[in-house]
Motif scaffolding. Structure first.
Motif: not given
Length: 652
Positions: A338-342, A375-382, A396-400, A416-425
């Motif tokens: 597939g194609v994407g990024r992390s 102050q505030e710190d938000n660290l994430a990986a996706f 689809g995608g995931l992010r923590y 938080k761990l969140n995700g998404n799914l998509s489809a297009s026809w």
């Protein structure tokens, strides 16, 4: 087409909650506008006029220069395409389906996207998140519209790749990149607003611009004064250097404003609210290696002051300072062909200081307090990925996310761990069906948690026990692209847990609380067609509803509205008409009021003078309609009929 699809924001989803949405779409009263759109679609579908042009705008965040998002999830609009007052970002994007103004008026007007507003919309300037602690939510009105090339609104149920603060979508402002010398001078009636902008660049490697504007107080259709005056100057410096396969980009956008009025119903008899000073500086440094990886560092400094005067009673002055700094790095991935990024992202906030001073009616100091020192710190990986199987695109995608928040010795953390799914026809060359599903979330802001002080609405007390908001969203879309006609219908539903509501404890005291559950659902329909080589039309309708588990209406929802845009393009002339009908709405949420129906008509005439000059005459609220811009309980009426002129010069 009058609108342009863009591909610079991640917004991926999956299977729709169709049964819940269609229960409301079948209501007779709300189907009438949709029936009109369908009838017009049927009448024009067989047109043989030339194909409409589709322009794809690729933003910095799309590393691979390709669309990973569902068709119709995003729309981009240039400031010179909007047919209304050119005051704020809200004025520019308000003509897009699913977007309305929100809160009180004035230069710092906020906006709502599909019923999500305040801190639930992530606003970015050239990829830099704009985070502030105004109770009205984030706003990028410190950027003069003349310094923007386009604004992209990403709508949809999932925003995993953006994390907290993008519960309802994103609004991305892209700055200009002049090619040669460009100058603009404009002025208008009602508030005697004037603006002058001068820019220079080579179209690719360097850009510089400065914009100066000011306005007096405006008037509504009755002739009553509106506290909407301001003075503002903004500048822009951008540079891009190519070193072998590396691109190095630097940008700086400073802005300073003063005497910025907050237009509300208190003025002028009961109270006056304004911002004596408003200073911002947005800096970004980015390195990209072809289509392999990208890294960005950024910093946003803001220092502003708000003043609230209760006539004959007291005056409260709030000072605010903060630094937002952070970085992002991500790389291209091809998981399972597939194609994407992390990648990873860090958003930090330092020196968030809010202090308050109170003066009595004689101007003598009474109380001085430090409301927030945090102050505030938000660290994430996706990671996100998309695949193609014949006519079917899916992904689809995931992010923590991990967040740590502190204020004056108090601290809290969450993840938080969140995700998404998509489809297009693609059913054929013309028809596309899409579906999306995903989870979203928002950590409470420092203001909601810890702020205790006076605002233009009265005293506000934070709630340190607030839980994060969570959302499970679904969307179903149908798109048609023909020779001279395009059409779309998108329905959506959002199921929210721990929705944070601002509520009234007494006439002068407000706070925040979590609702056990809430839902927001609705649809948007749009039909674009070209009836002649020079004549284009766009008809759109939006409708939505939102309520908590007890059946009470939520705040910030978009009122139902029907809009017709007309554009005639000649060899030297361009005529645009923007006519909208906003239906009345008797139901409303906490801190709001009922809305009467309104007919709003804006228009403009643009003429080319040779290859270097362009003149324009525009009119806003031609019918001199007396109407509220939003359902906010303190909202003032919008400006009455306003006529303006604009002159542009392109030096080449």
């Amino acid at each position: 087409m009058l609108y342009y699809r863009a591909s610079n924001h991640p917004d991926i989803g999956g299977p729709p909650g169709y049964r819940r949405a269609t229960r409301h779409l079948s209501m007779k009263d709300h189907l009438r506008p949709l029936t009109l759109i369908t009838a017009l679609f049927t009448a024009t579908i067989t047109s043989a006029e030339p194909a409409l042009e589709e322009v794809r705008v690729v933003g910095q965040r799309n590393l691979l220069n390709q669309s990973l998002y569902l068709q119709g999830d995003q729309q981009s609009i240039r400031p010179d395409e909007q047919v209304s007052l050119n005051r704020t970002v809200g004025d520019i994007i308000e003509r897009l389906p699913g977007v309305t103004l929100n809160g009180q008026g004035g230069l710092l007007q906020s906006y709502s996207v599909r019923g999500f507003s305040r801190w639930r919309i992530r606003t970015e300037v050239d990829g830099v998140p704009i985070i502030t602690d105004r109770r009205a939510g984030n706003s990028a009105s410190f950027v003069p519209p003349e310094l923007l090339s386009n604004v992209t609104v990403a709508r949809g149920p999932a925003s995993s790749l953006y994390g907290s603060g993008a519960l309802g979508g994103t609004v991305n402002l892209a700055s200009i990149q002049p090619d040669g010398v460009e100058a603009t001078l404009e002025g208008q009636s009602t508030d005697n607003a004037i603006a002058a902008t001068l820019g220079y660049g080579d179209g690719e490697h360097f850009a510089g611009a400065v914009s100066v504007r000011r306005a007096d107080r405006s008037e509504d259709a009755r002739g009553r004064p509106l506290n909407s005056g301001y003075e503002q100057v903004g500048a822009l410096l951008k540079s891009r250097i190519e070193l072998d396969s590396y691109d190095l980009s630097l940008s700086w956008l400073p802005s300073y404003g003063k005497d910025i009025g907050k237009s509300n119903s208190e003025y002028p008899d009961r109270g006056v609210s304004d911002y004596p000073e408003d200073l911002h500086s947005v800096v970004s440094v980015q390195v990209q290696n072809a289509d392999q990886w990208l890294a960005r560092l950024y910093h946003h400094y803001q220092d502003w002051e708000s003043r609230t005067e209760r006539i004959g009673v007291r005056t409260n002055v709030t000072d605010y300072k903060s630094h937002t700094l952070g970085g992002m790095a991500y790389t291209a991935t091809d998981i399972l062909s597939g194609v994407g990024r992390s990648g990873v992202e860090w958003v930090g906030r330092r020196g968030v200081e809010i202090s308050d001073q109170e003066f009595n009616a004689d101007g003598e100091p009474v109380i001085s307090s430090e409301n927030i020192d945090g102050q505030e710190d938000n660290l994430a990986a996706f990671v996100d990925q998309q695949w193609q199987l014949g006519a079917l695109s899916y992904g689809g995608g995931l992010r923590y996310d991990y967040i740590d928040q502190e204020d004056a010795g108090r601290s809290r953390s969450d993840n938080k761990l969140n995700g998404n799914l998509s489809a297009s026809w693609a059913a054929n060359d013309a028809w596309t069906v899409s579906a999306s599903a995903g989870t979203g979330f928002r950590f409470p802001s420092l203001t909601e948690l810890y702020f205790n002080g006076v605002t233009p609405r009265g005293e506000t007390v934070g709630n340190p026990d607030l839980a994060p908001e969570e959302n499970l969203g679904f969307q179903l879309g149908l798109d048609y692209q023909g020779n001279a006609v395009s059409a779309s219908l998108h329905s959506y539903i959002n199921d929210l847990d721990d929705y944070i509501e601002r509520y009234r404890i007494s006439d002068e005291l407000r706070s925040y609380r979590n609702l056990d559950g809430a839902q927001i659902w609705g649809f948007e329909a749009q039909l674009d067609w070209q009836s002649h080589e020079q004549l284009r039309h766009s008809l759109s309708y939006q409708w939505q509803r939102g309520e908590d588990d007890d059946g009470r209406w939520l705040s910030d929802l978009n009122p139902p509205a029907l809009r017709y845009l007309l554009e005639w393009q000649g060899q030297r002339y361009r005529v645009q008409s923007d006519l909208s009908y906003r239906q009345e709405r008797d139901d409303f949420g906490e801190g709001e009021q009922a809305l009467d129906s309104a007919v709003i008509w804006n228009g403009r005439l643009v003429r080319q003078f040779g290859s270097r000059w362009e003149g324009e005459i525009y009119a806003n609220n031609l019918l001199d309609e007396l109407y509220l811009g939003t359902a906010d309980e303190d909202a003032a009426y919008q400006p009455g009929r306003t006529i303006g002129v604009r002159l542009r010069w392109f030096g080449g």
